[in-house]
Design an enzyme around this catalytic site. Structure first.
Site, PDB file in Angstrom:
ATOM      1  N   CYS A 102       0.808  -1.225   0.000  1.00 58.34           N
ATOM      2  CA  CYS A 102       0.000   0.000   0.000  1.00 58.34           C
ATOM      3  C   CYS A 102       0.837   1.269   0.000  1.00 58.34           C
ATOM      4  O   CYS A 102       0.524   2.241  -0.697  1.00 58.34           O
ATOM      5  CB  CYS A 102      -0.950  -0.007   1.190  1.00 58.34           C
ATOM      6  N   HIS A 134      -1.666   1.074   7.099  1.00 58.17           N
ATOM      7  CA  HIS A 134      -2.221   1.208   5.748  1.00 58.17           C
ATOM      8  C   HIS A 134      -2.098   2.652   5.301  1.00 58.17           C
ATOM      9  O   HIS A 134      -2.454   3.584   6.039  1.00 58.17           O
ATOM     10  CB  HIS A 134      -3.689   0.778   5.692  1.00 58.17           C
ATOM     11  N   ASP A 161      -8.023   4.667  -3.391  1.00 59.37           N
ATOM     12  CA  ASP A 161      -7.110   3.635  -2.910  1.00 59.37           C
ATOM     13  C   ASP A 161      -6.809   2.636  -4.028  1.00 59.37           C
ATOM     14  O   ASP A 161      -7.718   2.038  -4.598  1.00 59.37           O
ATOM     15  CB  ASP A 161      -7.730   2.897  -1.718  1.00 59.37           C
TER      16      ASP A 161
END
Length: 262
Positions: A69, A109, A124
């Site tokens: 991420c 994250h 995202d």
């Protein structure tokens, strides 16, 4: 536009001269999800580097690898800035449905909050197979994509003021939490990405430093490869194959373009 923008467009397959307004961000997100895998190979091989624009560009756009991420969303963040968007990076805490609890290793994250015409959206491209594929408004409306239904709800917890919720296509019948995050707490700098990477690479409870994981959306579903199994979803049907090391390497090359085995 510069080299970064050109290489990003080449990697995901959009014309170098095409203007990207807000209304086309879903196309960017879809193409990025189909082109760039979520994978932890450099963590497993202990070959991580500092998170900078240059290093992320080299790894994902030049070497054509994937990432986790903090790499995938920082990559998209740089692209958004170069194309005139008002975006910030912020940290979140992933929820583990099987344990009915948030991860205890911290805000590991990394995600993006984008502001457009006075409204905020979650964007995202670094959440594995759980990608919304569209900007998700922070005002609570549900968005629907090829990957399912997604919404952002408000919460009041130590983990964040908002949560991403999802119902993945063919997989979920009820809403479930993906992660909590704070849209009003952007990261102070890329050094926070390095903090995330250090936790992911070194923490005993990190879910990403034990064994290889590679996953990617496909036009008909998704594929996931570990050192023990290969799982493929095609139009709602799943097949799962037990594999050995040789098969793992062959599948990593075939589906994820991984070539550094020497």
């Amino acid at each position: 536009m510069g080299e970064f923008d050109t290489l990003f467009r080449q990697r995901i397959g959009i014309p170098e001269t095409e203007t990207i307004p807000f209304e086309k961000l879903d196309l960017v997100l879809e193409k990025a999800a189909l082109a760039i895998p979520f994978e932890n190979m450099r963590v497993i091989e202990q070959q991580t580097k500092a998170i900078t624009k240059e290093n992320v560009m080299s790894k994902i756009l030049v070497e054509r690898e994937g990432g986790l991420c903090y790499e995938l969303n920082s990559l998209l963040y740089f692209f958004l800035l170069e194309n005139g968007f008002d975006a910030v990076l912020t940290r979140g805490v992933v929820y583990k449905p099987a344990e009915r609890a948030f991860l205890t290793i911290g805000r590991t994250h990394l995600t993006i909050v984008l502001r457009h015409q006075g409204r905020q959206y979650l964007v995202d491209t670094g959440f594995g197979g759980n990608l919304p594929l569209k900007p998700v408004p922070l005002s609570g409306e549900t968005v629907t994509s090829a990957n399912g239904e997604f919404r952002v709800g408000r919460t009041d917890s130590e983990y964040g003021s908002h949560v991403l919720e999802m119902k993945l296509k063919h997989k979920d019948t009820e809403w479930r939490i993906g992660y909590a995050f704070d849209p009003e707490r952007p990261i102070a700098g890329l050094f926070e990405c390095d903090e995330i990477q250090t936790i992911i690479a070194d923490h005993a409870e990190s879910p990403f430093n034990k064994s290889p994981l590679l996953t990617q959306l496909t036009p008909t579903g998704n594929i996931t490869l570990t050192n023990a199994t290969f799982t493929e979803w095609v139009d709602g049907r799943v097949t799962k194959e037990s594999i050995d090391e040789a098969r793992f390497k062959a599948l990593a090359r075939r589906y994820f373009g991984w070539r550094d085995w020497d």
